[in-house]
Scaffold this motif. Structure first.
Motif, short mmCIF file in Angstrom:
data_model
loop_
_atom_site.label_atom_id
_atom_site.label_comp_id
_atom_site.label_asym_id
_atom_site.label_seq_id
_atom_site.Cartn_x
_atom_site.Cartn_y
_atom_site.Cartn_z
N THR B 25 5.64 -11.03 -0.98
CA THR B 25 5.21 -9.61 -0.93
C THR B 25 5.13 -9.08 0.48
N ARG B 27 2.38 -9.34 2.07
CA ARG B 27 1.09 -8.90 2.30
C ARG B 27 0.10 -9.96 2.69
N ARG B 57 -3.59 -0.91 -13.36
CA ARG B 57 -3.50 0.36 -12.19
C ARG B 57 -5.00 0.63 -11.68
N ALA B 60 -6.81 -2.05 -9.82
CA ALA B 60 -6.52 -1.99 -8.23
C ALA B 60 -6.71 -0.85 -7.60
N ALA B 61 -6.88 0.13 -8.24
CA ALA B 61 -7.30 1.15 -7.58
C ALA B 61 -8.77 1.08 -7.21
N VAL B 65 -6.42 -1.58 -3.80
CA VAL B 65 -5.22 -2.47 -3.58
C VAL B 65 -3.95 -1.97 -4.33
N ASP B 66 -2.75 -2.35 -3.88
CA ASP B 66 -1.81 -1.73 -4.72
C ASP B 66 -1.68 -2.62 -6.17
N ALA B 68 0.75 -3.73 -7.49
CA ALA B 68 1.84 -4.77 -7.41
C ALA B 68 1.09 -6.13 -6.90
#
Lengths: 225, 225
Positions: B25, B27, B57, B60-61, B65-66, B68
């Protein structure tokens, strides 16, 4: 069936905070503070020593009262436990009555009758909240789990074991505890987890579906012995 | 069967506190702080919105973080839940494997095999402590009960329902949840309450005694439909 599990039987009545002497014992038996002290002591002793280990003598001593007063108020250890845990009835009495010959509909199996009777009882909100309270303590503390397990064994599975087959006490106890595993699982999934289809089913549907399991555990082939 | 439910899959490995870039990734995927933040966010979101309502989603929010990255670390929502709740395996994968045709001994019924496989898993200490933790939350909070119920329905009863009979989805779901009531009752009485004869029985004795119950719930007459 109608015995109240409250701490205030008619014989020792009187409004809270209005002490009076009991005709039977000559004590200031109406004192709600005394009853509250006994129940608090009972909860502590049951938690510390389990249902089997706690004695009325020790509960009375810790509450600073005579054991005879505890017997006078509550009669038996089971009734004291029921009052301390705010159970809305006395399990062994209710179960014994439900298992009596005459209590069943014609042609109804013991298992179906047991599930139907249990569900009828459990639908009461008070019982559900005491069950949840007991279960909460049991999963939080090993001591509380022991206490609940001993109580279930004595007061609930004891009467059930009278209708279980078994060549020896060990087999009878195994059969009875199989019944306990299904009945507790039913209570857990219907009332605590509220698992969709179990929570949505009618008592009748559950009795028909689960009753034969109880019958097999009680008297069928369970590979025991 | 061997998929680790830890928050640190091999692909995104690296020692805690030693961030490095993931080849896949780009990251700083090795940051154990990021994983800890995702798991904390997952626990909060699952608790607040249930298993069904929580989304990768939103998790993650809340972790900043993303999405993905969450997918990269954990793959599916079930695996994220398993990591967040420290389950030592991924329930649906283990159950699907246990229910596969080839997994059964010759002549062994699905029910007996299911009880035997479940007990083999449950004897692991880690699972027992996560089960107890989940159950503790469930009896303490209605939200946690909903979360556990939804998770059990999706990840555990979902695969079980593939071997249940049923003329319609509703009957299949009822049969499957009957299985859940007995299996959860077994776990509760054996590991939490440690009810004498159930705790003392061998897995084999329990499989023989309880297996036929599971078989009947799955495919026998339960009065449904």
């Amino acid at each position: 069936m109608t015995v109240p599990a409250s701490g205030r039987p008619a014989a020792a009545g009187g409004r809270p905070g209005r002490p009076r002497r009991s005709a039977r014992t000559g004590r200031r038996a109406g004192d709600s503070g005394t009853r509250a002290a006994i129940l608090a002591s009972a909860r502590a002793q049951f938690a510390a020593h389990g249902y089997n280990g706690a004695t009325i003598r020790a509960i009375a001593a810790a509450a600073g009262v005579d054991p005879a007063l505890v017997h006078h108020f509550y009669g038996t250890k089971e009734r004291l436990f029921a009052a301390a845990m705010q159970l809305p009835f006395i399990p062994s009495e209710v179960i014994t009555a439900a298992l009596a010959e005459g209590a069943r509909r014609p042609g109804e199996s013991v298992g179906i009758h047991m599930v139907r009777s249990a569900l009828a009882l459990w639908e009461s909100v008070e019982l559900r909240s005491s069950f949840q309270g007991l279960l909460r303590s049991a999963v939080t503390s090993e001591q509380a789990a022991t206490m609940l397990s001993e109580f279930v064994t004595q007061a609930i599975l004891g009467p059930v074991s009278t209708v279980a087959a078994g060549r020896d006490p060990k087999e009878t106890a195994f059969r009875t505890s199989l019944v306990g595993s299904q009945m507790l699982g039913l209570a857990l999934t219907r009332y605590v987890l509220q698992l969709g289809p179990i929570a949505a089913a009618s008592p009748e549907e559950l009795a028909v579906a689960i009753g034969p399991t109880i019958d097999r555990y009680l008297t069928g082939d369970v590979g025991a012995g």
